[in-house]
Write an enzyme that holds these catalytic residues in place. Structure first.
Site, PDB file in Angstrom:
ATOM      1  CE  LYS A 218      38.424   3.583  38.913  1.00 21.73           C
ATOM      2  NZ  LYS A 218      38.610   1.993  38.811  1.00 21.73           N
ATOM      3  NE  ARG A 254      38.750   0.376  32.233  1.00 29.04           N
ATOM      4  CZ  ARG A 254      37.776   1.459  32.727  1.00 29.04           C
ATOM      5  NH1 ARG A 254      38.126   2.042  33.533  1.00 29.04           N
ATOM      6  NH2 ARG A 254      36.626   1.416  32.118  1.00 29.04           N
TER       7      ARG A 254
HETATM    8  N1  HH2 Z   1      37.173   0.685  36.594  1.00 26.96           N
HETATM    9  C1  HH2 Z   1      35.874   1.255  36.086  1.00 26.96           C
HETATM   10  C2  HH2 Z   1      35.414   0.378  35.058  1.00 26.96           C
HETATM   11  N2  HH2 Z   1      35.772  -0.718  34.615  1.00 26.96           N
HETATM   12  N3  HH2 Z   1      37.548  -2.194  34.515  1.00 26.96           N
HETATM   13  C3  HH2 Z   1      38.668  -2.763  34.934  1.00 26.96           C
HETATM   14  N4  HH2 Z   1      39.135  -4.014  34.509  1.00 26.96           N
HETATM   15  N5  HH2 Z   1      39.519  -1.965  36.179  1.00 26.96           N
HETATM   16  C4  HH2 Z   1      38.738  -1.108  36.480  1.00 26.96           C
HETATM   17  O1  HH2 Z   1      39.637  -0.238  37.539  1.00 26.96           O
HETATM   18  C5  HH2 Z   1      37.615  -0.299  35.830  1.00 26.96           C
HETATM   19  C6  HH2 Z   1      37.133  -1.300  35.003  1.00 26.96           C
HETATM   20  C7  HH2 Z   1      35.468   2.593  36.563  1.00 26.96           C
HETATM   21  O2  HH2 Z   1      35.882   3.568  35.956  1.00 26.96           O
HETATM   22  P1  HH2 Z   1      35.221   4.273  34.680  1.00 26.96           P
HETATM   23  O3  HH2 Z   1      35.025   3.222  33.466  1.00 26.96           O
HETATM   24  O4  HH2 Z   1      35.896   5.654  34.532  1.00 26.96           O
HETATM   25  O5  HH2 Z   1      33.843   4.697  35.429  1.00 26.96           O
HETATM   26  P2  HH2 Z   1      32.306   4.473  35.215  1.00 26.96           P
HETATM   27  O6  HH2 Z   1      32.180   2.848  35.820  1.00 26.96           O
HETATM   28  O7  HH2 Z   1      31.664   5.361  36.034  1.00 26.96           O
HETATM   29  O8  HH2 Z   1      31.910   4.386  33.801  1.00 26.96           O
END
Ligand code: HH2
Length: 273
Positions: A218, A254
């Site tokens: 992030k 995660r």
């Molecule tokens: N962060 C993202 C998405 N889902 N779920 C939980 N429980 N906790 C988190 O910190 C979290 C999440 C965002 O990260 P990412 O999936 O890598 O990116 P994007 O939302 O752009 O697909």
């Protein structure tokens, strides 16, 4: 209702591997947009030690607009069909219909970044299943959440929010023993907010539910290294944040880079004894 409690299912520390079946996620957008690529990534993550893989068809990065139900289903269903009966799978969605399909196909967790505020039917879908549920804090909504995050005491407010959402989920019929909580790193938070949440994670863990932390790649991790315009953070910074979160009570981390986090967390666990 035969599933073991979430605390038994996920020993500390456990790794959740991220598989975004999206063209536009903030750090792995496009990498796993084809179903075959997503399935291969998920299999590799489990081989590398992930306790579960989180399949998502909607980016929630700052500024993202939502995707429609038919498009989200089109993205994730082929991946779930290939995997969910064979591998431990979580579905990252706020939509009841996506969760319903994922659970039918064998997913064992629903990861809802809206903490059951996005779709009034999602609580019932989870309650009627034996799935685990992750409730995450977010201030605002993805399109605008980074415009001006504001808290008097971020940790107290996130903790109070998670406690209220936990009660609401239990009132809707979800077994408390199947629920975990997540402070939502980067979701309507300043850089300082994100680090304070990890520093005082013990206050969230004191709610008595397993805590999930997703700091992987992030942008705050890039910003503290001196780049105010960073959109992502590095692998080494991600690992440091994950280990710090584990040491302050996180149960599930995660992450995008499973092998490296599994190794680092095994080391931190050996130190913890
Ligand atoms: N962060 C993202 C998405 N889902 N779920 C939980 N429980 N906790 C988190 O910190 C979290 C999440 C965002 O990260 P990412 O999936 O890598 O990116 P994007 O939302 O752009 O697909």
């Amino acid at each position: 209702m035969s599933r073991i409690s979430i605390a038994e299912r996920f020993p500390r520390p456990s790794v959740m591997g991220i598989v975004n079946v999206t063209p536009d996620s903030f750090s792995d957008g496009g990498v796993n947009f084809r179903a075959d690529d997503a399935s291969a990534s998920a299999r590799r993550m489990v081989e590398e030690g992930a306790a579960i893989v989180d399949i998502g068809g909607e980016s929630t990065r700052p500024g993202a607009a939502g995707v429609r139900l038919d498009e989200e289903l089109r993205r994730v269903v082929p991946v779930l069909e290939a995997l969910a009966a064979k591998l431990p799978v979580s579905i990252d969605t706020a939509k009841a219909e996506v969760a319903r399909r994922a659970l039918e196909l064998g997913a064992e967790m629903v990861n809802d970044v809206t903490a059951l505020r996005g779709d009034p039917e999602l609580a019932g879908v989870v309650a009627d299943s034996d799935a685990y549920l992750c409730l995450m804090h977010m201030q605002g909504e993805p399109r605008t959440m980074q415009a001006s995050p504001s808290y008097d005491d971020v940790v107290a407010e996130v903790t109070a929010f998670l406690e209220e959402r936990l009660r609401s989920a239990v009132d809707a019929g979800v077994d408390e023993e199947r629920i975990c909580l997540d402070p939502g790193i980067g979701f309507g938070k300043t850089v300082e907010n994100n680090f304070e949440l990890v520093a005082r994670l013990d206050e969230i863990a004191a709610l008595g539910r397993p805590v999930v932390v997703g700091f992987s790649r992030k942008s705050s991790l890039g910003k503290i290294l001196g780049d105010p315009d960073a959109k992502t953070g590095s692998l080494s910074a991600s690992i440091a944040a994950a280990v710090a979160a584990y040491e302050r009570g996180a149960t599930v981390l995660r992450v995008h880079d499973v092998r490296e986090h599994v190794e680092a967390l095994a080391t931190a666990r050996a130190v913890a004894g």
